[in-house]
Design an enzyme around this catalytic site. Structure first.
Site, PDB file in Angstrom:
ATOM      1  N   SER A 166       0.715  -1.143  -0.069  1.00 38.73           N
ATOM      2  CA  SER A 166      -0.086  -0.136   0.130  1.00 38.73           C
ATOM      3  C   SER A 166       0.794   1.266   0.118  1.00 38.73           C
ATOM      4  O   SER A 166       1.715   1.308  -0.850  1.00 38.73           O
ATOM      5  CB  SER A 166      -0.841  -0.010   1.333  1.00 38.73           C
ATOM      6  OG  SER A 166      -2.026   0.926   0.885  1.00 38.73           O
ATOM      7  N   HIS A 171      -7.982  -4.631  -1.451  1.00 41.10           N
ATOM      8  CA  HIS A 171      -6.972  -4.266  -1.056  1.00 41.10           C
ATOM      9  C   HIS A 171      -6.081  -5.109  -0.200  1.00 41.10           C
ATOM     10  O   HIS A 171      -4.719  -5.135  -0.486  1.00 41.10           O
ATOM     11  CB  HIS A 171      -6.912  -2.818  -0.306  1.00 41.10           C
ATOM     12  CG  HIS A 171      -5.632  -2.130  -0.182  1.00 41.10           C
ATOM     13  ND1 HIS A 171      -4.993  -1.709  -1.209  1.00 41.10           N
ATOM     14  CD2 HIS A 171      -5.085  -1.612   0.979  1.00 41.10           C
ATOM     15  CE1 HIS A 171      -4.112  -1.057  -0.959  1.00 41.10           C
ATOM     16  NE2 HIS A 171      -4.022  -0.959   0.784  1.00 41.10           N
TER      17      HIS A 171
END
Length: 705
Positions: free
Chosen positions: A564, A679
Site C-alpha cells: 500500500s 486491497h
C-alpha cells in the site's frame, strides 16, 4: 465512544472504506503536461486487453516461483496456520452474546457465530452459528466476502450486514435479525457501493451512499447524508446534511455512550481535517475546534485529540495532547479542560478505549506499549499502570463500557505467541483466556532495538529479530519492512507467516519506525508529509545503511517488502537506492504519483502526498514518484509486484504500469495479480497462503543466490 472518526478512518490506506468508482478509469480531462503514458490502457481494470496482459504475467510468475523447491511445502504450512483451530477467536459483545467471524478449511468464506462468556472461556467453546457465508454464497450464487456489520443499539437484536463481492471495499448492505438469524423480509437494503450507514433508531437509518450524479465527492466518498424511514423507498429518503464536491468525505455516526446518545456528522475537507457537528433537534450544531483535532466522547465528556499545537484561554497544549471537557458546556462556549494525556519527545498516545468508569489509554514509549487506566476524580485524572511485556504491543478493548469495567487485552511480540486476557479495570491482574500455539521455532532468537541516524540527523528506531550471537559478517539474509504514512505506527507483533517463512529458516527480520508514521505522535507524521515526504525515504535508507554498516547484512542479502503506502516506499527505494537491496516485494502499491489522484480514491490522499496538478506540489512529488523515475540504464534489483483486480482502493493500474515499464526497460520483474481479495489481495485463507508463499519464496530465492 471512540469515533476516531468514521470519515477520518477512511483516509488511512490500510483501513479505509472508500466509495465505488467505474472500473474503466481513463481521465479525459487529464491536465498533465507530461507526454502521453503508453501504458494508460492497463488502467482499464476489466478490459480484455489488460486482463490478457495480467494472465500472461501471472503465468510467468507462478511457473517460476512454484517450481522453486519448498514453495508447495511453505504454502501448505501457511494454509495450515491460517486454518488452525487453535487461533484466538476475537469476539465482540452485543447483548448477552460474544460474536466472532471465523474462517478455516471447512468454512472457506466463513462463519459468523456467537457464544456466551462462560463457553468462550473453555478451550473448545460451543458456538452457535448465526450466518454461514459459504451456504449463503452457494444459495445466492454470489462470491460473498465478509465486510462486517453495523449493530442496532441499545437492543442488539438487529444489524446491517456488509457483504462484498470478491473482497472489494464496495459492499451490499442488508438488514439481519439476530434473534431469528435471518435477513429481515422487506428490511433495509442498499445496493453495492461504499456506503456509510448508522442506525438512528429501529426504524430510521442515516445513510451516505451513491444516490446518483452529484452525490459523491471528487474522491468518490458519500457527500450527502440522508435520513431513511422504514417502509419507504430509498428515493424518498430525506437529505439532512450535505458536504462540498471538493471534500474528501462526509461521515455519519450515532454513538450510545454511558446513557448519552450523540448523532454526529463530520464533513472532511481534507484527509486530516474535519468539521464535526452534533444534532440538536432538527439542527446540526458545529463543534468549534482546531480543524485537525479529532473528536471523541466519554459519557458526558467531549474529548479532543490534538494534531497540532492549540492555544486557548491563555493555555497552550502541544500536538498529541488529549483534552477533556463537559460536552454541553463546551457547546455553550466554555473552554475548561482537564488533560488525560500530554505527550513528550518519545511518548505518544497510540490508542484509547473505555470501560464503565475508566478511560484506557495505550501510550507508546519509544515504540513500546504502556497501557494506563484513567479515572476522573475531583477534576483530576488518576492514572494506574497496566502491566505490559517489555518488547511487545498491547491492545485493550472495553467489553461492554455501558455496563461493566471488564476489558479484553491482547499481548503480542515478534517471538511470543499472542495471548488474550480478561481484566477488570481497577482490579489487579488479568486472567489469560486464550493463547496462540507456537507456530514456528523461536529457539535461539532474540528481539533487539537499534537506532539509525537519518540524513538530517534524526534518530530513527528499528526492531531487529534474529539469532542470538549473530555473526556480523554481512552475510545474513535480511528482510526489512516499513510503512511511514498516515500517522500509522508499525508495532511489534507475532506473525506466524513471517516467522515460518523467514525467521525459522535463519533469516533476519527488521521493522523500521520511519517518519510519516505515528510512532511518536502527530509530529512524527507531519515531519514526512507533503513537501517533507523525502524524509520518510531517507529514514528507510538510513536503517538499511545502518544494517550494512553494523555487518548484519549486505546489499545482495538485504531484501525489502512493503504494501500500500509501503508499496510506494518500495518503488522509491527501487528508483532512488537500487544499490542497497538484493530483492524487493512491492504489494498493492501507489507508484504513478502523477495520476494517483485520478485513480479510484487517490484524490482523498492529497493531504498526505500533495496535489500533482499544482505545479508547486508536482515540483517535489516528481522527485520521488517511482513511475516517472525508472531508467533503462540503471541496474535495479529483482522486484515482484502483487495486487488484486478487485482492489477498489488503490488502483491495480499502478502496479501493472510499473511492471510493464520496467519490463520494457529490460529489468528483472515478476508480477502477480489475484482476481479477488480487494486491497488485501486475498478473499480467503487459501488465497492468502498462496500470495504470502509467492512473496517469501521470491525474496528468499533471490537473496540466497
Amino acid at each position: 465512544m471512540f469515533l476516531a472518526f468514521k470519515a477520518r478512518a477512511r483516509s488511512a490506506l490500510i483501513a479505509v472504506c472508500l466509495s465505488i468508482q467505474p472500473m474503466c478509469l481513463f481521465a479525459a480531462d487529464d491536465p498533465s503536461p507530461t507526454p502521453e503514458d503508453p501504458y494508460l490502457w492497463l488502467e482499464d481494470v476489466t478490459g480484455e486487453k489488460a486482463l490478457q496482459w495480467v494472465r500472461a504475467q501471472n503465468a510467468i510468475s507462478t511457473n517460476q516461483l512454484e517450481s522453486i523447491t519448498g514453495f508447495q511445502g511453505l504454502q501448505n504450512r501457511l494454509l495450515d496456520i491460517l486454518n488452525s483451530r487453535e487461533r484466538i477467536p476475537q469476539v465482540a459483545k452485543h447483548g448477552a452474546f460474544y460474536y466472532n467471524f471465523w474462517r478455516d478449511d471447512k468454512n472457506t468464506r466463513g462463519l459468523w457465530r456467537r457464544t456466551t462468556l462462560e463457553e468462550y472461556k473453555k478451550a473448545a467453546p460451543a458456538w452457535e452459528t448465526v450466518l454461514d457465508l459459504d451456504q449463503l454464497a452457494t444459495a445466492e450464487k454470489e462470491n460473498w466476502v465478509w465486510e462486517g456489520y453495523t449493530i442496532l443499539k441499545p437492543s442488539n437484536d438487529r444489524c446491517l450486514l456488509h457483504l462484498s463481492r470478491g473482497g472489494a471495499d464496495a459492499a451490499v448492505i442488508r438488514e439481519f435479525d439476530l434473534n431469528s438469524k435471518q435477513f429481515v423480509p422487506d428490511g433495509f437494503t442498499l445496493p453495492e457501493a461504499k456506503s456509510d450507514v448508522a442506525w438512528r433508531d429501529r426504524d430510521t437509518l442515516y445513510i451516505g451512499t451513491d444516490f446518483g450524479p452529484g452525490s459523491l465527492t471528487s474522491s468518490g466518498y458519500p457527500r450527502i447524508i440522508k435520513q431513511w424511514q422504514r417502509g419507504t423507498p430509498l428515493s424518498q429518503a430525506r437529505t439532512v446534511f450535505e458536504g462540498q464536491p471538493s471534500d474528501v468525505a462526509v461521515g455519519v455516526s450515532v454513538e450510545h455512550d454511558h446513557g448519552e446518545v450523540y448523532e454526529i456528522v463530520a464533513r472532511e475537507p481534507t484527509t486530516f481535517t474535519d468539521e464535526v457537528s452534533v444534532r440538536r433537534g432538527e439542527k446540526w450544531v458545529r463543534i468549534e475546534k482546531p480543524a485537525d483535532a479529532i473528536v471523541e466522547t466519554f459519557g458526558k465528556l467531549l474529548l479532543l485529540r490534538l494534531r497540532s499545537v492549540w492555544t486557548v484561554n491563555n493555555n497552550t497544549f502541544p500536538a498529541g495532547s488529549l483534552l477533556a471537557a463537559n460536552f454541553e458546556d463546551y457547546l455553550q462556549g466554555q473552554r475548561d479542560f482537564s488533560v488525560p494525556f500530554q505527550p513528550s519527545a518519545r511518548v505518544s498516545l497510540s490508542a484509547m478505549s473505555e470501560t464503565e468508569h475508566y478511560l484506557v489509554l495505550t501510550e507508546l514509549d519509544n515504540v513500546h506499549s504502556r497501557p494506563w487506566l484513567l479515572r476522573l476524580t475531583g477534576g483530576q485524572w488518576e492514572r494506574t499502570p497496566i502491566q505490559a511485556p517489555a518488547f511487545g504491543s498491547v491492545g485493550i478493548q472495553g467489553i461492554d463500557p455501558d455496563d461493566s469495567d471488564d476489558y479484553f487485552m491482547t499481548e503480542t511480540d515478534f517471538l511470543t505467541p499472542s495471548s488474550l486476557l480478561l481484566g477488570v479495570a481497577g482490579k489487579p491482574g488479568a486472567e489469560k483466556l486464550k493463547s496462540l500455539p507456537s507456530f514456528f521455532d523461536t529457539a535461539g532468537l532474540e528481539i533487539q532495538q537499534f537506532e539509525a541516524k537519518s540524513k538530517d540527523g534524526t534518530q530513527v528506531p528499528y526492531f531487529q529479530v534474529g539469532r542470538k550471537g549473530l555473526k556480523l559478517d554481512g552475510n545474513n539474509i535480511t528482510l526489512l519492512t516499513g510503512y511511514g504514512g498516515f500517522e500509522i505506527p508499525m508495532l511489534p507483533g507475532y506473525n506466524p507467516a513471517m516467522g515460518t517463512a523467514w525467521l525459522e529458516r535463519g533469516g533476519i527480520f527488521v521493522l523500521a519506525n520511519i517518519r510519516g508514521g505515528g510512532e511518536f505522535g502527530p509530529q512524527w507524521h507531519e515531519a514526512a508529509r507533503k513537501e517533507h515526504r523525502q524524509r520518510a525515504y531517507d529514514d528507510f535508507i538510513a536503517v538499511a545503511e545502518d544494517l550494512i554498516a553494523r555487518g548484519v547484512t549486505s546489499p545482495k542479502r538485504l531484501g525489502i517488502e512493503g504494501r500500500s503506502n509501503g508499496g510506494l516506499l518500495m518503488g522509491v527505494m527501487l528508483t532512488e537506492r537500487p544499490d542497497l537491496f538484493g530483492a524487493i516485494h512491492c504489494g498493492s502499491p501507489l507508484l504513478d504519483m502523477r495520476r494517483y489522484n485520478k485513480l479510484l480514491a487517490g484524490a482523498s490522499w492529497m493531504d498526505e502526498y500533495g496535489d500533482p496538478d499544482r505545479p508547486e506540489d508536482w515540483a517535489y512529488i516528481q522527485k520521488f514518484s517511482p513511475y516517472q523515475n525508472t531508467r533503462p540504464d540503471k541496474q535495479y534489483p529483482p522486484i515482484l509486484f502483487t495486487t488484486s483486480t478487485r482492489d477498489d482502493r488503490v488502483h491495480p493500474g499502478h502496479a501493472r504500469k510499473m511492471a510493464a515499464r520496467l519490463e520494457e526497460e529490460g529489468h528483472q520483474v515478476l508480477y502477480y495479480e489475484n482476481t479477488e481479495g480487494g486491497h488485501g489481495t486475498a478473499a480467503n485463507n487459501k488465497q492468502s497462503a498462496f500470495m504470502n508463499a509467492l512473496a517469501y519464496t521470491f525474496l528468499w530465492s533471490e537473496l540466497s543466490r
